[in-house]
Motif scaffolding. Structure first.
Motif, PDB file in Angstrom:
ATOM      1  N   GLU A  26      45.163  47.556  36.942  1.00 37.70           N
ATOM      2  CA  GLU A  26      44.375  46.198  37.253  1.00 37.70           C
ATOM      3  C   GLU A  26      42.851  46.903  38.021  1.00 37.70           C
ATOM      4  O   GLU A  26      41.879  46.263  37.761  1.00 37.70           O
ATOM      5  CB  GLU A  26      44.962  45.362  38.011  1.00 37.70           C
ATOM      6  N   GLU A  30      39.020  45.175  33.751  1.00 35.95           N
ATOM      7  CA  GLU A  30      38.252  43.833  34.324  1.00 35.95           C
ATOM      8  C   GLU A  30      39.072  42.812  34.979  1.00 35.95           C
ATOM      9  O   GLU A  30      38.608  42.157  35.477  1.00 35.95           O
ATOM     10  CB  GLU A  30      37.819  43.086  32.891  1.00 35.95           C
ATOM     11  N   ALA A  32      40.668  43.068  37.732  1.00 33.09           N
ATOM     12  CA  ALA A  32      40.002  43.092  39.275  1.00 33.09           C
ATOM     13  C   ALA A  32      39.014  42.254  39.600  1.00 33.09           C
ATOM     14  O   ALA A  32      39.112  41.438  40.674  1.00 33.09           O
ATOM     15  CB  ALA A  32      39.894  44.431  39.736  1.00 33.09           C
ATOM     16  N   GLU A  33      38.125  42.344  38.723  1.00 33.73           N
ATOM     17  CA  GLU A  33      36.761  41.504  38.681  1.00 33.73           C
ATOM     18  C   GLU A  33      37.100  40.083  38.720  1.00 33.73           C
ATOM     19  O   GLU A  33      36.605  39.210  39.511  1.00 33.73           O
ATOM     20  CB  GLU A  33      35.845  41.766  37.822  1.00 33.73           C
ATOM     21  N   LYS A  34      38.023  39.791  37.660  1.00 29.34           N
ATOM     22  CA  LYS A  34      38.596  38.122  37.689  1.00 29.34           C
ATOM     23  C   LYS A  34      39.251  37.584  38.841  1.00 29.34           C
ATOM     24  O   LYS A  34      38.799  36.429  39.237  1.00 29.34           O
ATOM     25  CB  LYS A  34      39.420  38.201  36.328  1.00 29.34           C
ATOM     26  N   TRP A  35      40.125  38.566  39.530  1.00 24.32           N
ATOM     27  CA  TRP A  35      40.765  38.276  40.456  1.00 24.32           C
ATOM     28  C   TRP A  35      39.844  38.092  41.945  1.00 24.32           C
ATOM     29  O   TRP A  35      39.769  37.229  42.709  1.00 24.32           O
ATOM     30  CB  TRP A  35      41.982  39.132  41.077  1.00 24.32           C
ATOM     31  N   SER A  36      38.978  38.993  41.868  1.00 21.40           N
ATOM     32  CA  SER A  36      37.883  38.863  43.207  1.00 21.40           C
ATOM     33  C   SER A  36      37.087  37.609  42.804  1.00 21.40           C
ATOM     34  O   SER A  36      36.959  37.062  44.254  1.00 21.40           O
ATOM     35  CB  SER A  36      37.015  40.194  43.015  1.00 21.40           C
ATOM     36  N   GLY A  37      36.767  36.984  41.794  1.00 22.42           N
ATOM     37  CA  GLY A  37      36.062  36.033  41.580  1.00 22.42           C
ATOM     38  C   GLY A  37      36.784  34.690  42.229  1.00 22.42           C
ATOM     39  O   GLY A  37      36.341  34.097  42.994  1.00 22.42           O
ATOM     40  N   LYS A  40      37.180  35.001  45.923  1.00 26.99           N
ATOM     41  CA  LYS A  40      35.952  34.506  46.672  1.00 26.99           C
ATOM     42  C   LYS A  40      35.524  33.058  46.530  1.00 26.99           C
ATOM     43  O   LYS A  40      35.205  32.291  47.289  1.00 26.99           O
ATOM     44  CB  LYS A  40      34.597  35.187  46.049  1.00 26.99           C
ATOM     45  N   LEU A  63      40.821  44.367  47.536  1.00 26.19           N
ATOM     46  CA  LEU A  63      39.692  43.296  46.867  1.00 26.19           C
ATOM     47  C   LEU A  63      39.207  42.823  48.080  1.00 26.19           C
ATOM     48  O   LEU A  63      37.771  42.592  48.015  1.00 26.19           O
ATOM     49  CB  LEU A  63      40.245  42.382  45.874  1.00 26.19           C
ATOM     50  N   GLN A  66      36.933  45.059  50.092  1.00 22.49           N
ATOM     51  CA  GLN A  66      35.717  45.223  49.563  1.00 22.49           C
ATOM     52  C   GLN A  66      34.445  44.457  49.419  1.00 22.49           C
ATOM     53  O   GLN A  66      33.312  44.569  49.173  1.00 22.49           O
ATOM     54  CB  GLN A  66      35.854  45.823  47.798  1.00 22.49           C
ATOM     55  N   MET A  67      35.006  43.122  49.894  1.00 20.44           N
ATOM     56  CA  MET A  67      34.299  42.012  50.046  1.00 20.44           C
ATOM     57  C   MET A  67      33.581  41.851  51.577  1.00 20.44           C
ATOM     58  O   MET A  67      32.978  40.717  51.713  1.00 20.44           O
ATOM     59  CB  MET A  67      34.823  40.702  49.494  1.00 20.44           C
TER      60      MET A  67
END
Length: 252
Positions: A26, A30, A32-37, A40, A63, A66-67
């Protein structure tokens, strides 16, 4: 209560290596990017203190770190806590991890702005107690956000047949589904006995009980599969919707 937590923790100790392999995939893709979105999008504020309950190998914790959030992660499995710590270090994320029962948190009242978890609430043995405890450690106006599905629910014949069809199609296209459990049958059987949600349909249960526990501004999305899964998992879990539940602790 301690016995149930130990039973659950022991079972997930046997899954740590397998789940870490899933999480590494993950992180690399991609997903990880979906979950981060999503994390957030549903956050109560831009940055603050977050508690990742049932952190597993630390996917959400990394995640959020990193934010720019101040991250704490807990899990009932000691091996999961070790794995999460290693993954956070590899990612250069500062986070604190503890082995802890999800139903009895060793944190003061009003410690966190945000509580998050994925595929955790289905293993709760006393969900009302757990969700009350989570509200206790939230700051006024803080938010809980969790993602889950009716994992291990027996369901009716049509439900079981649909899952079986999905698994057969998955095998035909991709091979055998991942099985992360490496323990003995007795441990898995004991774990199965403590599951509260084995015969309880969700997220209907959550919509009923969260208001009773004093949560407000409750939002439920019955299905987010298409937003967070790879193409392979969209097929494998086609008949097991992953739902999103968001709820706030009232402002003082």
């Amino acid at each position: 209560m301690q016995r149930q937590a130990e039973t659950i923790g022991k079972r997930w100790d046997y899954c740590a290596k397998g789940y870490d392999a899933i999480v590494q995939n993950e992180f690399a893709g991609e997903v990880a990017e979906k979950w981060s979105g999503l994390l957030k999008e549903h956050a109560p504020c831009e940055k603050g203190s977050v508690l990742d309950i049932g952190t597993g190998p630390g996917f959400f914790a990394v995640l959020m770190g990193q934010m720019g959030w101040k991250v704490t992660g807990i899990d009932c499995s000691g091996k999961m806590v070790e794995t999460a710590s290693e993954n956070a270090k590899k990612a250069g994320v500062s986070a604190e991890f503890y082995q802890m029962d999800n139903h009895q948190l060793d944190f003061p009242d009003e410690s966190f702005d945000y509580i998050i978890c994925r595929n955790v609430t289905w293993i709760l043995y006393d969900p009302l107690r757990a969700l009350e405890e989570w509200k206790r450690v939230l700051k006024p106006g803080g938010r809980v956000l969790y993602f889950d599905a009716n994992w291990h629910m027996t369901g009716d014949e049509a439900y079981r047949e649909a899952i079986k069809r999905d698994e057969e199609e998955y095998r035909r296209l991709y091979g055998e589904p991942e099985n992360t459990y490496t323990g003995d049958a007795d441990t898995d059987e004991e774990f199965d006995k403590v599951l509260y949600f084995k015969e309880v349909l969700r997220p209907e249960w959550d919509e009923i009980h969260l208001p009773e526990l004093g949560y407000e501004k409750i939002q439920v999305i019955p299905r987010v599969n298409e937003q967070v899964y790879s193409e392979e998992k969209k097929l494998l879990y086609r008949s097991i919707p992953m739902f999103l539940v968001r709820a706030d602790k009232p402002e003082e």
